[in-house]
Design an enzyme around this catalytic site. Structure first.
Site, PDB file in Angstrom:
ATOM      1  N   ASP A 198       0.830  -1.212   0.000  1.00  0.00           N
ATOM      2  CA  ASP A 198       0.000   0.000   0.000  1.00  0.00           C
ATOM      3  C   ASP A 198       0.858   1.252   0.000  1.00  0.00           C
ATOM      4  O   ASP A 198       2.077   1.175   0.128  1.00  0.00           O
ATOM      5  CB  ASP A 198      -0.963  -0.012   1.204  1.00  0.00           C
ATOM      6  N   GLU A 200      -9.636  -1.233   5.185  1.00  0.00           N
ATOM      7  CA  GLU A 200     -10.317  -0.917   6.437  1.00  0.00           C
ATOM      8  C   GLU A 200     -11.603  -1.744   6.562  1.00  0.00           C
ATOM      9  O   GLU A 200     -12.084  -2.303   5.575  1.00  0.00           O
ATOM     10  CB  GLU A 200     -10.653   0.589   6.464  1.00  0.00           C
ATOM     11  N   HIS A 256      -7.475  -4.319  10.032  1.00  0.00           N
ATOM     12  CA  HIS A 256      -7.153  -4.121   8.619  1.00  0.00           C
ATOM     13  C   HIS A 256      -5.871  -4.859   8.222  1.00  0.00           C
ATOM     14  O   HIS A 256      -4.986  -5.077   9.048  1.00  0.00           O
ATOM     15  CB  HIS A 256      -7.097  -2.639   8.232  1.00  0.00           C
ATOM     16  N   ASN A 267      -7.734  -2.343  14.144  1.00  0.00           N
ATOM     17  CA  ASN A 267      -9.138  -2.533  13.728  1.00  0.00           C
ATOM     18  C   ASN A 267      -9.301  -3.725  12.780  1.00  0.00           C
ATOM     19  O   ASN A 267     -10.350  -3.883  12.154  1.00  0.00           O
ATOM     20  CB  ASN A 267      -9.683  -1.260  13.070  1.00  0.00           C
TER      21      ASN A 267
HETATM   22  C1  GLP Z   1      -0.424   0.217   8.683  1.00  0.00           C
HETATM   23  C2  GLP Z   1      -0.171  -0.507   7.337  1.00  0.00           C
HETATM   24  C3  GLP Z   1      -0.381  -1.981   7.470  1.00  0.00           C
HETATM   25  C4  GLP Z   1       0.169  -2.435   8.801  1.00  0.00           C
HETATM   26  C5  GLP Z   1      -0.700  -1.905   9.899  1.00  0.00           C
HETATM   27  C6  GLP Z   1      -0.168  -2.155  11.292  1.00  0.00           C
HETATM   28  O1  GLP Z   1      -1.210   1.328   8.634  1.00  0.00           O
HETATM   29  N1  GLP Z   1      -0.881  -0.031   6.216  1.00  0.00           N
HETATM   30  O2  GLP Z   1       0.221  -2.659   6.374  1.00  0.00           O
HETATM   31  O3  GLP Z   1       0.168  -3.833   8.884  1.00  0.00           O
HETATM   32  O4  GLP Z   1      -1.043  -0.571   9.683  1.00  0.00           O
HETATM   33  O5  GLP Z   1       0.926  -1.337  11.584  1.00  0.00           O
HETATM   34  P1  GLP Z   1       1.965  -1.693  12.706  1.00  0.00           P
HETATM   35  O6  GLP Z   1       2.643  -2.948  12.270  1.00  0.00           O
HETATM   36  O7  GLP Z   1       2.923  -0.538  12.757  1.00  0.00           O
HETATM   37  O8  GLP Z   1       1.201  -1.870  13.968  1.00  0.00           O
END
Ligand code: GLP
Length: 258
Positions: A66, A142, A137, A135
């Protein structure tokens, strides 16, 4: 779905790196790379193996999951810059084979279609590394994302923007992003999702033991034939069948001679 509950964060990185390494050692591979803090330990372990154990990424093509809309690649917080800093620039993966959606494309919809087609043209992603949002995702899909969605423009949820605000001191977290869809992610040959910490425990439970539902996008992995979830004890704390997963993993490790 295979659930691996590790004793520490370090072990999570080692377990996930084992899966990536097994595929990369087999020859030309397509990897799906997630950004975020969850896979950071996995990348550190892969970098160590590159330096100390001759693990080469020369024949790897990589697609990121992404990107924030509106950020040029050179922006410090673009996922392109982040994945270079945290992984790609530290190994021998050729930079022209690091593919990411362009968040500053003039026509974001066309860019999403182009990116989805590029993944399909590469064959498929062999191993997709994933984190999970609080959440539920994956990527930036989302809650209420279609379980069949392809790469597209999405609006970031409030909780995602506040979770990521720490990376934008004094600035605004973008409102929009480009993300591989849940259908795109499902096309990967294998998915390895890494989750760390107590603030992921509820999302992990919903993903593994809840219903398949667009309200918990990560639950789409229940439909995947080769999905592995690698957890630290805190992220696994709300799992109802934790004892079963630990016993199954113990037997599996014994079969594989670990
Ligand atoms: C981000 C990314 C995801 C990631 C998630 C968790 O916003 N778009 O690919 O897995 O949120 O982030 P983190 O690993 O820093 O908790």
């Amino acid at each position: 779905m295979q659930v691996i509950i590790c004793d520490s964060r370090e072990q999570v990185g080692v377990r996930a790196a084992d899966i990536v390494e097994a595929r990369v050692r087999k020859g030309p591979a397509v990897l799906g790379l997630a950004t975020g803090s969850s896979p950071a330990g996995t990348y550190r372990e892969l970098i160590r193996r590159h330096r100390e154990e001759q693990l080469s990424f020369r024949e790897v093509t990589a697609f990121t999951l992404d990107e924030y809309a509106g950020l040029p690649r050179e922006h410090e917080q673009s996922y392109y810059s982040t994945i270079r800093r945290e992984f790609v620039d530290e190994v021998d993966l050729p930079l022209d084979r690091l593919l990411t959606p362009h968040g500053d494309a003039e026509d974001l919809r066309a860019e999403a279609l182009r990116y989805d087609a590029a993944i399909r043209e590469a064959g498929r992603v062999d191993v997709q590394i994933l984190g999970i949002g609080a959440n539920g995702h994956i990527g930036f899909n989302e809650p209420t994302s279609s379980l069949s969605s392809r790469t597209r423009v999405k609006t970031l949820a409030g909780i995602t923007r506040s979770d990521n605000a720490r990376f934008f001191p004094g600035g605004e977290v973008p409102q929009l992003c480009l993300t591989q869809g849940l259908g795109t992610i499902r096309d990967a040959g294998q998915a390895v999702l890494v989750a760390l910490g107590a603030n992921k425990a509820a999302a992990v439970r919903a993903m593994v033991e809840g219903p398949v539902s667009a309200f918990c996008p990560a639950s789409v992995l229940q439909l995947h034939q080769h999905a592995v979830v690698v957890l630290d004890p805190e992220a696994a704390a709300e799992l109802q069948l934790a004892d079963y997963y630990r016993r199954a993993q113990g037997l599996n490790d014994r079969l594989l001679g670990r």
